[in-house]
Design a protein around this motif. Structure first.
Motif, PDB file in Angstrom:
ATOM      1  N   ILE A 137       0.867  -1.172   0.000  1.00 25.48           N
ATOM      2  CA  ILE A 137       0.000   0.000   0.000  1.00 25.48           C
ATOM      3  C   ILE A 137       0.906   1.224   0.000  1.00 25.48           C
ATOM      4  CG2 ILE A 137      -1.834   1.257   1.183  1.00 25.48           C
ATOM      5  CD1 ILE A 137      -2.665  -1.492   0.200  1.00 25.48           C
ATOM      6  N   ALA A 138       0.891   1.972  -1.110  1.00 25.39           N
ATOM      7  CA  ALA A 138       1.829   3.081  -1.285  1.00 25.39           C
ATOM      8  C   ALA A 138       1.077   4.397  -1.284  1.00 25.39           C
ATOM      9  CB  ALA A 138       2.609   2.912  -2.589  1.00 25.39           C
ATOM     10  N   GLY A 139       1.205   5.141  -0.192  1.00 20.34           N
ATOM     11  CA  GLY A 139       0.548   6.444  -0.092  1.00 20.34           C
ATOM     12  C   GLY A 139       1.169   7.457  -1.036  1.00 20.34           C
ATOM     13  N   PRO A 140       0.563   8.637  -1.162  1.00 12.91           N
ATOM     14  CA  PRO A 140       1.084   9.660  -2.081  1.00 12.91           C
ATOM     15  C   PRO A 140       2.514  10.048  -1.737  1.00 12.91           C
ATOM     16  CG  PRO A 140      -1.073  10.286  -1.209  1.00 12.91           C
ATOM     17  CD  PRO A 140      -0.627   9.111  -0.429  1.00 12.91           C
ATOM     18  N   GLY A 141       3.360  10.154  -2.762  1.00 11.91           N
ATOM     19  CA  GLY A 141       4.729  10.631  -2.560  1.00 11.91           C
ATOM     20  C   GLY A 141       5.594   9.740  -1.707  1.00 11.91           C
ATOM     21  N   SER A 142       5.250   8.456  -1.615  1.00 10.38           N
ATOM     22  CA  SER A 142       5.956   7.561  -0.683  1.00 10.38           C
ATOM     23  C   SER A 142       7.113   6.807  -1.330  1.00 10.38           C
ATOM     24  CB  SER A 142       4.966   6.555  -0.075  1.00 10.38           C
ATOM     25  OG  SER A 142       4.360   5.763  -1.092  1.00 10.38           O
ATOM     26  N   GLY A 143       7.511   7.192  -2.546  1.00  9.40           N
ATOM     27  CA  GLY A 143       8.641   6.530  -3.184  1.00  9.40           C
ATOM     28  C   GLY A 143       8.277   5.201  -3.823  1.00  9.40           C
ATOM     29  N   LYS A 144       7.068   5.142  -4.370  1.00  6.55           N
ATOM     30  CA  LYS A 144       6.589   3.892  -4.959  1.00  6.55           C
ATOM     31  C   LYS A 144       7.439   3.450  -6.135  1.00  6.55           C
ATOM     32  CE  LYS A 144       3.226   4.252  -7.743  1.00  6.55           C
ATOM     33  NZ  LYS A 144       1.941   4.469  -8.418  1.00  6.55           N
ATOM     34  N   THR A 145       7.734   4.373  -7.057  1.00  6.86           N
ATOM     35  CA  THR A 145       8.509   4.001  -8.241  1.00  6.86           C
ATOM     36  C   THR A 145       9.923   3.592  -7.848  1.00  6.86           C
ATOM     37  OG1 THR A 145       7.209   5.549  -9.568  1.00  6.86           O
ATOM     38  CG2 THR A 145       9.245   4.739 -10.534  1.00  6.86           C
ATOM     39  N   PHE A 146      10.532   4.317  -6.914  1.00  2.00           N
ATOM     40  CA  PHE A 146      11.848   3.945  -6.396  1.00  2.00           C
ATOM     41  C   PHE A 146      11.813   2.513  -5.853  1.00  2.00           C
ATOM     42  CE2 PHE A 146      14.195   3.422  -2.381  1.00  2.00           C
ATOM     43  CZ  PHE A 146      15.505   3.505  -2.842  1.00  2.00           C
ATOM     44  N   THR A 147      10.778   2.210  -5.085  1.00  2.00           N
ATOM     45  CA  THR A 147      10.664   0.880  -4.477  1.00  2.00           C
ATOM     46  C   THR A 147      10.520  -0.195  -5.550  1.00  2.00           C
ATOM     47  OG1 THR A 147       9.630   1.880  -2.526  1.00  2.00           O
ATOM     48  CG2 THR A 147       9.337  -0.503  -2.830  1.00  2.00           C
ATOM     49  N   LEU A 148       9.702   0.069  -6.560  1.00  4.39           N
ATOM     50  CA  LEU A 148       9.526  -0.902  -7.643  1.00  4.39           C
ATOM     51  C   LEU A 148      10.832  -1.139  -8.397  1.00  4.39           C
ATOM     52  CD1 LEU A 148       6.113  -0.113  -9.408  1.00  4.39           C
ATOM     53  CD2 LEU A 148       6.841  -2.310  -8.488  1.00  4.39           C
ATOM     54  N   VAL A 149      11.522  -0.049  -8.718  1.00  9.49           N
ATOM     55  CA  VAL A 149      12.787  -0.168  -9.456  1.00  9.49           C
ATOM     56  C   VAL A 149      13.786  -0.973  -8.640  1.00  9.49           C
ATOM     57  CG1 VAL A 149      14.785   1.122 -10.315  1.00  9.49           C
ATOM     58  CG2 VAL A 149      12.475   1.936 -10.809  1.00  9.49           C
ATOM     59  N   GLU A 150      13.928  -0.641  -7.348  1.00  4.13           N
ATOM     60  CA  GLU A 150      14.912  -1.333  -6.519  1.00  4.13           C
ATOM     61  C   GLU A 150      14.521  -2.787  -6.278  1.00  4.13           C
ATOM     62  OE1 GLU A 150      17.810  -0.242  -5.914  1.00  4.13           O
ATOM     63  OE2 GLU A 150      17.350   1.694  -6.830  1.00  4.13           O
ATOM     64  N   ARG A 151      13.232  -3.069  -6.261  1.00  2.79           N
ATOM     65  CA  ARG A 151      12.791  -4.465  -6.108  1.00  2.79           C
ATOM     66  C   ARG A 151      13.208  -5.287  -7.334  1.00  2.79           C
ATOM     67  NH1 ARG A 151       8.373  -8.110  -6.252  1.00  2.79           N
ATOM     68  NH2 ARG A 151       7.960  -9.042  -4.214  1.00  2.79           N
ATOM     69  N   VAL A 152      13.044  -4.694  -8.535  1.00  2.00           N
ATOM     70  CA  VAL A 152      13.477  -5.362  -9.759  1.00  2.00           C
ATOM     71  C   VAL A 152      14.988  -5.586  -9.737  1.00  2.00           C
ATOM     72  CG1 VAL A 152      13.753  -5.065 -12.255  1.00  2.00           C
ATOM     73  CG2 VAL A 152      11.557  -4.548 -11.181  1.00  2.00           C
ATOM     74  N   VAL A 153      15.723  -4.528  -9.383  1.00  2.48           N
ATOM     75  CA  VAL A 153      17.187  -4.623  -9.337  1.00  2.48           C
ATOM     76  C   VAL A 153      17.630  -5.660  -8.313  1.00  2.48           C
ATOM     77  CG1 VAL A 153      19.306  -3.345  -8.782  1.00  2.48           C
ATOM     78  CG2 VAL A 153      17.516  -2.263 -10.160  1.00  2.48           C
ATOM     79  N   TYR A 154      16.980  -5.692  -7.167  1.00  4.88           N
ATOM     80  CA  TYR A 154      17.318  -6.676  -6.121  1.00  4.88           C
ATOM     81  C   TYR A 154      17.082  -8.101  -6.615  1.00  4.88           C
ATOM     82  CZ  TYR A 154      17.071  -9.289  -1.729  1.00  4.88           C
ATOM     83  OH  TYR A 154      17.267 -10.213  -0.736  1.00  4.88           O
TER      84      TYR A 154
END
Length: 974
Positions: free
Chosen positions: A30-47
């Motif tokens: 659950i990703a609230g507004p401005g919570s770094g959702k895209t950053f989290t998705l990108v880093e999850r893929v990279v991880y």
């Protein structure tokens, strides 16, 4: 802990890190507004790739929009490139639901109803398709219960029909159940859906919602296909899950299978797309799809975007609503908190209000302007693009009036979806010119007894009169001298012309009245080529009209009908339905302009200053009686979730929560105050308490509020050798018009012969690669060839003479006879490859052969006779450069060594059909360097050329424009 994980932990907060490291099994973020959702998705893929050893091609990543997909692609590719990891973007299934489902359908097309070269409809194409065939639906029993009776008109009926047909697709309703229903309305819907699909099948077409419907059918009915895809996809991730619909959930669960590595990301508070079939229940019920305790749930609640006062305000907005019915909750409990930081100690959620008498907007307009000027005077505003106005609709008369007022006061407004397309000067003048060229236009208006169309007033006063006024000016005498005799010719047309309406459009561009919109200066000015792009859009509309109505030339027998169809139907419906202007994906807030956007448009975006209007709004029902019948009758795959009585309130809160949470530094609630009589109360009772609790903007020191710059979106563009580099090298001006400004070419031959040969050879290769080479016979090849020709000719409306068909088939047969027995050389067919460069993404498509040792060879097919090696050396050199780029892509991407490169000429009937090249590393390096230089010129919009390419000019639609252009040539750098 590895170094990569340690670095990641230092960048991510604890919530983000938990989401990134939760890789196995179902995960709900659950990703609230401005919570770094895209950053989290990108880093999850990279991880997953760097730490879990997951191959990039086994990832399935879905986003909501094409723009979001491009941003995610850019960020993932840049991160992996920085880490020195080579991968092929084309092998990763990353895109929107529709693009990924379309790719699956194309990969497994032989298992679907679709033939090659099918036509894909956008929404207007779909509705116009229904409109043109509305009588076939009117004849169905009780069809009026679905689409309205005949008195509502054909266009309105097609609009209603479109809505319900899409609902059947999006909800994946069972057609047999609909047709056997007790409810007469439901049976009628089933009959309409069956008829519609028969028409789609007959015309080899696919609509937008049908992409997913066909993909679901494929997965459910073809277990071998589902098995292959389940084996391929080890991890699935879905963004904006709150806006998914029933069919999307079913597709995801099928693909995830028993492995269950499905991660969904979203915010139930920002579910906006119920009107498109989305259901909030998908995200709210996601944990219940799995066993107790199996689904891991992570909430990202730290807002890195907004000032704490803004966050406080929209948290309070959501708390004003009761979100349960006593037994179930229809919202995940959460509280968004600001990041740790020093913030200005001033209110940043404020109100802007003004009263006006009845329809007078003077006070309101003045107050908005005063606010904007105050912002500018504060010294905190560096560009108007830091300000975004958000509305429920930008087509509203009061919104349009405000935009016009601001522009007259020197505040440019960017509002691409405000239905201003047909009000733009360049479009009005072009329509006026086309009317002038056909003196029989008055007859077109007498097509039905007593008919009176509103658009005729627009044609007369807004298009035709301004154009004729321009014709009287001395500077337009050459245009008058050209247009007058042509109009006389059209008035008494006796035989076919060699042009259609789109041809006249391109002729008109040569005259200063229109060419002024196309100059390099216009493209670099404040308007950023807006007028040129609108003319490009108009060219596409004209060519689409001619395609839909089988217009290839002006024919005296059909001319009046064609004009009626164009002016009374096609343009009229586009005008009524609204057409958006060009939107640059890489720049959602153009410099120098304030933005006027809908709340839906603003989703996923952020602005330093948000002015939220439409505060007169109240919750409104979005469901119809037929919706209730479908829900209550058990026709949907699931029983009703949210109580109907509460849905409109829930959706209302979510809509404005999304709007409020776009603001970074300053949120302004703006209301043109009214007491409730006449135009309605503003602000409405739903905003009133919160609105008047806010301080007035006039009481807040604007100079103390820090305003950030608008976020830059670094989107890497994709370039290929044939579609971009070759076009630019041949003529940069042609590239500018047909690639950058997206004009629709009409003289460009559809290359039917070559495509037909290529497609049939591809059928042979794919059969070989499936291990079925024993089934390849002359009869099988003829069958593939005939099907390919039927579908291609139907789509392109271009036909080959029987002798040309035989010649094309001979090319294929000659190839088959020569290569039969050597099929083990075929390694891969039509391989899509890409390479991530620093500034762009390089793409290509090749066939691979097995080379000596562990090497591979590249082959490209040309459906022509082998050229003269001396006379055609320049063309061969260009082909060699293309092959060198492909060799570079293959080696960089796969690590396989390319030993040879070949051109194969299927038209060669005597000697060796091959022209082969050895690979020269230095040549490849130079080719790639040249490629980089050309891409750089495209990126900086340097379209200057040293001389006109006269051979290309002969068949170019822009030739009249270029013939009359004041050329100032300079030598281009090579």
């Amino acid at each position: 802990m590895t170094g990569a994980t340690s670095t990641l932990q230092s960048k991510a907060n604890s919530q983000q890190l938990e989401a990134i490291l939760a890789t196995n099994g179902p995960v709900l973020i659950i990703a609230g507004p401005g919570s770094g959702k895209t950053f989290t998705l990108v880093e999850r893929v990279v991880y997953l790739i760097t730490q879990k050893g997951v191959a990039p091609e086994s990832l399935f990543v879905v986003t909501f929009t094409d723009k979001a997909a491009r941003e995610l692609t850019t960020r993932i590719s840049t991160r992996l490139s920085d880490l020195g990891i080579k991968f092929n973007l084309n092998e990763m299934y990353l895109g929107t639901f529709h693009s990924i489902c379309l790719r699956i359908l194309e990969d497994f097309r032989e298992f679907t109803r679709l033939k090659r070269s099918f036509t894909l409809f956008d929404q207007f194409d779909q509705q116009y398709f229904l409109y043109q065939r509305i009588n076939e639906f009117r004849s169905l029993p009780d069809a009026q219960l679905v689409m309205g009776d005949d008195q509502t008109g054909r266009w309105a009926q097609s609009e209603h029909l479109l809505k319900w047909l899409n609902k059947v697709s999006e909800e994946a309703l069972n057609l047999a159940d609909l047709e056997a229903a007790l409810d007469v309305e439901v049976r009628a819907l089933g009959a309409c859906f069956r008829k519609y699909h028969e028409l789609l099948h007959e015309n080899n077409c696919l609509d937008f919602s049908g992409i997913q419907y066909e993909a679901l059918q494929l997965l459910e009915k073809r277990p071998e296909v589902l098995g292959q895809l389940r084996e391929k996809f080890s991890y699935l991730m879905v963004d904006e899950y709150q806006d998914t619909n029933t069919i999307q959930e079913r597709i995801l669960l099928l693909l995830a299978g028993d492995r269950g590595n499905l991660c969904v990301v979203g915010d139930d508070d920002q579910g906006l797309y119920r009107f498109r079939g989305a259901t909030i229940r998908n995200i709210l019920e996601f944990p219940t799809l799995f066993g107790e305790g199996q689904c891991k749930r992570v909430t990202l609640s730290v807002n890195y975007r907004s000032h704490p006062d803004i966050i406080r305000f929209y948290n309070e907005w959501m708390q004003d609503q009761t979100w349960d019915d006593g037994t179930r909750s229809f919202r995940f409990s959460k509280k968004i908190v600001p990041r740790d930081n020093e913030f200005p100690d001033v209110p940043t959620a404020v109100r802007l209000a003004a009263k006006d008498a009845s329809d007078d907007n003077a006070n309101w307009h003045s107050e908005v302007l005063a606010f904007l000027n105050s912002l500018k005077a504060s010294g905190r505003l560096s560009d108007w693009n830091q300000v975004a106005f958000l509305f429920r609709s930008v087509k509203n008369d009061r919104v349009v009036a405000l935009a016009r007022f601001l522009e007259t006061e020197g505040v440019p407004v960017y509002s691409p979806r405000s239905n201003m397309f047909f009000e733009r000067e360049e479009i009005r003048l072009m329509i006026g010119a086309l009317i002038f060229l056909f003196p029989q236009f008055p007859k077109v208006r007498q097509w039905a007894e007593g008919a009176q169309l509103d658009i005729w007033t627009y044609y007369d006063h807004t298009c035709f009169k301004p154009f004729t006024d321009e014709l009287r000016k001395p500077e337009n005498k050459r245009l008058l001298d050209w247009a007058r005799p042509l109009a006389k010719r059209h008035a008494v047309l006796a035989q076919n012309t060699d042009y259609a309406i789109s041809g006249l459009f391109y002729q008109l561009l040569q005259f200063p009245l229109f060419s002024r919109f196309l100059s390099e200066e216009a493209l670099l000015g404040v308007d950023k080529g807006r007028a040129a792009r609108n003319l490009g859009t108009f060219s596409k509309l004209l060519t689409k009209f001619e395609y839909l109505h089988y217009v290839s030339v002006l024919n005296p027998e059909f001319l009046e009908k064609n004009l009626r169809d164009l002016f009374n139907q096609f343009l009229r419906f586009l005008s009524d339905g609204g057409i958006g202007e060009y939107e640059d994906e890489a720049e959602y807030a153009p410099k120098g302009c304030v933005s006027f956007l809908t709340v839906h448009q603003s989703k996923g975006l952020e602005f330093p200053v948000v002015v939220c209007g439409s505060l007169e709004a109240v919750p409104r029902k979005q469901h119809a009686a037929l919706d209730e019948i479908l829900e209550d009758g058990g026709y949907l795959s699931k029983a009703r979730f949210e109580p109907l009585v509460h849905i409109k309130q829930f959706d209302f809160r979510r809509l404005f929560y999304t709007a409020f949470s776009r603001a970074q530094n300053l949120l302004v609630l703006a209301a043109q105050e009214r007491n409730g009589r006449g135009l309605g109360k503003s602000p409405s009772k739903y905003f009133e308490r919160l609105f008047y609790a806010l301080p007035s903007w006039r009481d807040v020191p604007m100079g103390e509020i820090t305003l950030e710059a608008v976020k830059e979106i670094a989107l890497k563009r994709e370039y290929s050798f044939t579609s971009h580099i070759t076009v630019f090298e041949n003529c940069a001006e042609q590239y500018r018009f047909f690639k950058e400004l997206e004009f629709a070419p009409i003289r460009e031959s559809p290359m039917l012969f070559g495509t037909l040969v290529h497609q049939t050879i591809e059928d042979i290769h794919k059969t070989v690669l499936r291990g079925d080479e024993g089934t390849i016979t002359f009869d099988a090849i003829k069958g593939w060839f005939s099907t390919n020709y039927a579908m291609l000719s139907k789509k392109e409306r271009v036909y080959l003479a029987p002798s040309s068909q035989q010649a094309a088939l001979l090319h294929v047969m000659r190839y088959y006879e020569r290569e039969n027995g050597n099929w083990d050389r075929i390694k891969e067919a039509e391989v899509e490859i890409s390479l991530v460069k620093d500034q762009y993404i390089l793409k290509g498509s090749v066939d691979l052969l097995r080379g000596e040792g562990d090497t591979v060879e590249i082959i490209d097919f040309k459906s022509e006779k082998k050229p003269d090696m001396e006379k055609d050396r320049n063309r061969l050199r260009q082909y060699q450069h293309q092959l060198e780029v492909y060799a570079h892509l293959v080696e960089e991407r796969t690590g396989q060594k390319v030993s040879r490169m070949h051109l194969y000429y299927t038209g060669e009937d005597g000697g060796n059909p091959y022209v082969s090249f050895t690979k020269d590393e230095r040549a490849i390096g130079k080719t790639i360097a040249d490629f980089d230089e050309i891409v750089n010129r495209i990126e900086i919009k340097d379209y200057q050329i040293s001389a006109r390419p006269t051979k290309l000019c002969q068949n170019c639609d822009m030739r009249p424009y270029c013939d009359n252009k004041d050329w100032n040539f300079r030598k281009t750098q090579k």
